[in-house]
Design a protein around this motif. Structure first.
Motif, PDB file in Angstrom:
ATOM      1  N   LEU B  78       0.838  -1.207   0.000  1.00 46.86           N
ATOM      2  CA  LEU B  78       0.000   0.000   0.000  1.00 46.86           C
ATOM      3  C   LEU B  78       0.871   1.255   0.000  1.00 46.86           C
ATOM      4  CD1 LEU B  78      -2.845  -1.094   2.490  1.00 46.86           C
ATOM      5  CD2 LEU B  78      -2.980  -0.914   0.003  1.00 46.86           C
ATOM      6  N   GLU B  79       1.986   1.173   0.701  1.00 47.38           N
ATOM      7  CA  GLU B  79       2.920   2.310   0.748  1.00 47.38           C
ATOM      8  C   GLU B  79       3.489   2.577  -0.649  1.00 47.38           C
ATOM      9  OE1 GLU B  79       5.956   1.901   3.845  1.00 47.38           O
ATOM     10  OE2 GLU B  79       7.255   3.069   2.521  1.00 47.38           O
ATOM     11  N   THR B  82       1.071   4.361  -2.955  1.00 49.19           N
ATOM     12  CA  THR B  82       0.871   5.813  -2.764  1.00 49.19           C
ATOM     13  C   THR B  82       1.768   6.615  -3.726  1.00 49.19           C
ATOM     14  OG1 THR B  82       2.526   5.939  -1.021  1.00 49.19           O
ATOM     15  CG2 THR B  82       0.236   5.621  -0.318  1.00 49.19           C
ATOM     16  N   PHE B 105     -11.194  13.121  -3.827  1.00 54.53           N
ATOM     17  CA  PHE B 105     -11.213  11.822  -3.150  1.00 54.53           C
ATOM     18  C   PHE B 105      -9.833  11.362  -2.649  1.00 54.53           C
ATOM     19  CE2 PHE B 105     -11.197   7.214  -2.956  1.00 54.53           C
ATOM     20  CZ  PHE B 105     -12.285   6.969  -2.149  1.00 54.53           C
ATOM     21  N   PRO B 106      -8.805  11.276  -3.531  1.00 50.87           N
ATOM     22  CA  PRO B 106      -7.504  10.809  -3.026  1.00 50.87           C
ATOM     23  C   PRO B 106      -6.889  11.755  -1.997  1.00 50.87           C
ATOM     24  CG  PRO B 106      -7.450  11.141  -5.419  1.00 50.87           C
ATOM     25  CD  PRO B 106      -8.789  11.550  -4.965  1.00 50.87           C
ATOM     26  N   ARG B 108      -8.606  13.698   0.155  1.00 50.13           N
ATOM     27  CA  ARG B 108      -9.336  13.494   1.415  1.00 50.13           C
ATOM     28  C   ARG B 108      -8.859  12.215   2.089  1.00 50.13           C
ATOM     29  NH1 ARG B 108     -14.440  12.241  -0.276  1.00 50.13           N
ATOM     30  NH2 ARG B 108     -14.932  11.761   1.876  1.00 50.13           N
ATOM     31  N   LEU B 109      -8.656  11.176   1.287  1.00 50.05           N
ATOM     32  CA  LEU B 109      -8.217   9.887   1.829  1.00 50.05           C
ATOM     33  C   LEU B 109      -6.859  10.023   2.515  1.00 50.05           C
ATOM     34  CD1 LEU B 109      -8.712   6.807   1.997  1.00 50.05           C
ATOM     35  CD2 LEU B 109      -7.609   6.586  -0.206  1.00 50.05           C
ATOM     36  N   ARG B 110      -6.005  10.854   1.929  1.00 50.97           N
ATOM     37  CA  ARG B 110      -4.661  11.054   2.480  1.00 50.97           C
ATOM     38  C   ARG B 110      -4.657  12.055   3.626  1.00 50.97           C
ATOM     39  NH1 ARG B 110       0.026  12.999  -1.552  1.00 50.97           N
ATOM     40  NH2 ARG B 110      -0.899  14.995  -1.003  1.00 50.97           N
ATOM     41  N   GLY B 111      -5.772  12.753   3.813  1.00 50.25           N
ATOM     42  CA  GLY B 111      -5.851  13.759   4.876  1.00 50.25           C
ATOM     43  C   GLY B 111      -5.158  15.048   4.495  1.00 50.25           C
ATOM     44  N   ARG B 151      -7.119  12.738 -11.614  1.00 49.72           N
ATOM     45  CA  ARG B 151      -7.251  12.105 -10.290  1.00 49.72           C
ATOM     46  C   ARG B 151      -6.014  11.261  -9.984  1.00 49.72           C
ATOM     47  NH1 ARG B 151     -11.749   7.623  -9.200  1.00 49.72           N
ATOM     48  NH2 ARG B 151     -10.235   6.496 -10.482  1.00 49.72           N
TER      49      ARG B 151
END
Lengths: 274, 221
Positions: B78-79, B82, B105-106, B108-111, B151
């Motif tokens: 997963l790392e 990214t 979306f991406p 927000r997912l990453r903060g 995106r």
């Protein structure tokens, strides 16, 4: 962990499938209210039964000047019965004292009699097993046949009726519960699956963007549980108050709610798994 | 991260019978622009899926910066992801959400704290500012493809993987996409894209071409 993202997605899942969630809310409301009412009515009848049963007894009155050996024989017969819990011989004097303590206002009446006007008797308390087999009336008939016995009376009739009502209710609710479950499980699962289908892409995307799917799965499980939690809270408040009013415990309703929550968790994981 | 992508004797078999990739070996270095070309079913998508760890090889090994994907943890995979931007063949856009929401979306997912600025700037970059609040399903195929690329790029990845990004597009949309990818590549981005449109290859003179047929690399140029 970016909690804000998952909270936003939680509301997004619920907003997007709001008609499904409303339907689930209705299903949960109906099921929890119906079965909580069933459990509480059963508890209330059980409580009434316990109270009535503990206040009930059978009295076997003996003729005056009965042969003590015959009295002992009757007592022995009663004591040996497997459904009799306690047998107590009430002498004429004890019967008079009991009358005095129970009805002090009328104790002066007893002065009119030279001795005790009450007959010697046996007080019999049955165990709860006696309720189910029609044993009490049968035993009453048996004891009436002894020549020293003048009369046999009991006040178990209400307890027997309550016992029968409770037994019938148990059967009815059990059948209803099983029938309901047969409908509830596939219906609930199909709604949850259709909600999941709408969000499936989200689960893939989260992983492709490098985040774990687990957090989104937890969000989905929580979203699925929210309608049930809301209905559970409402049910708990209503039935706790009802329980206080009727003086019956709330824990059977709590167990029911936990059972439904447990089912909900299993369904959610099943949907995610597939 | 993602300086090097290596395939070493990679074979992938689907449904035990269909050999999707057969003993494929190649490597891609940082800043490369690679076209995977070949007919439908040749194995192009399989190569891309192997790179982002969606599937694992039955034989051989895929390494990203020396990390063998079959041996690393899910967390590590997963790392690695990214650092990758992916444009899927079916785009994988959130059809019921707006253009803005898809781009956000991406982030927000990453903060990410700077979502508004980044999305607005990206919208301008892909000429979709006027459609910011439109639902994705109302966009044309070309606009959706632009959005999918944007995106994939919004998190500033080091590798861009694009699966058939030019299918069913007008020439103008294809030109726009290839120019964009060229510019990203000039800035140091590694680009790996699959296509069966041979014409686009000529638009990127520096690009390497891996021609795949029946699961084998038959030409490397």
């Amino acid at each position: 962990m970016n909690i804000r993202f998952y909270i936003q997605e939680l509301f997004s899942i619920m907003r997007k499938s709001r008609s499904d969630f409303i339907f689930l809310l209705v299903i949960y409301f109906l099921s929890l209210v119906i079965f909580s009412a069933a459990i509480q009515s059963y508890s209330y009848i059980s409580k009434l039964l316990d109270e009535t049963f503990s206040a009930s007894y059978m009295k076997v009155f003996f003729e005056d000047d009965s042969d003590e050996r015959m009295v002992s024989l009757v007592r022995k017969c009663a004591e040996e019965s497997p459904v009799v819990e306690r047998v107590e011989l009430i002498t004429k004097e004890k019967a008079r004292d009991e009358f005095k303590s129970r009805f002090p206002r009328y104790s002066a009446l007893l002065e009119l009699f030279p001795g005790s006007p009450f007959p010697q008797n046996l007080e019999i308390k049955f165990s709860s097993r006696a309720l189910g087999v029609g044993y009490i009336d049968e035993f009453m008939g048996f004891l009436s046949n002894f020549p020293v016995v003048s009369n046999v009376q009991h006040n178990y009739t209400s307890a027997i009726q309550l016992y029968r009502i409770r037994k019938s209710l148990y059967g009815i609710w059990a059948i209803l519960f099983l029938t309901f479950m047969v409908l509830y499980i596939p219906l609930n699962l199909s709604f949850m699956r259709s909600i999941f289908e709408r969000e499936k892409k989200l689960f893939y995307l989260v992983e492709y963007f490098g985040s774990s799917r687990r957090k989104l799965e937890a969000t989905f499980v929580l979203a699925m549980a929210i309608p049930l939690l809301l209905v559970s809270a409402l049910t708990l408040v209503v039935f706790r108050n009802l329980g206080e009013l009727l003086k019956i415990p709330i824990y059977p309703v709590v167990y029911l709610l936990l059972f439904f929550l447990f089912l909900q968790m299993i369904f959610s994981f099943d949907v995610l798994e597939k | 991260m993602a300086d090097k992508i290596e395939f070493e004797n990679v074979s992938v078999r689907f449904n035990t019978r269909w050999l999707a990739l057969d003993n494929v070996s190649f490597s891609i270095k940082k800043g490369d622009f690679v076209f995977l070309v070949g007919p439908t079913g040749a194995g192009k998508t399989t190569v891309l899926r192997l790179i982002y760890g969606d599937i694992l090889p039955d034989q051989g090994e895929v390494r990203i910066d020396g990390h063998p994907l079959s041996k690393i943890s899910k967390r590590k995979l997963l790392e690695i992801r990214t650092k990758m931007g992916i444009v899927f063949q079916d785009l994988m856009l959130l059809d019921d959400r707006s253009v803005f929401e898809n781009l956000a979306f991406p982030l927000r997912l990453r903060g990410d704290e700077d979502i508004m600025r980044k999305v607005v700037s990206t919208l301008k970059d892909i000429n979709l500012t006027h459609k910011s609040n439109d639902i994705v399903s109302s966009l044309s195929r070309g606009e959706q493809q632009r959005l999918a690329l944007a995106r994939a790029m919004i998190n500033e990845p080091e590798v861009l993987l694009a699966d058939e990004p030019f299918s069913n597009l007008h020439k103008s949309d294809i030109d726009w996409l290839i120019d964009k990818m060229n510019k990203y590549n000039e800035l140091g981005l590694t680009v790996v894209l699959s296509t069966h449109n041979f014409e686009v290859i000529t638009r990127v003179p520096k690009a390497r071409v891996l021609k795949i047929e029946e699961g084998r690399i038959i030409l490397e140029h």
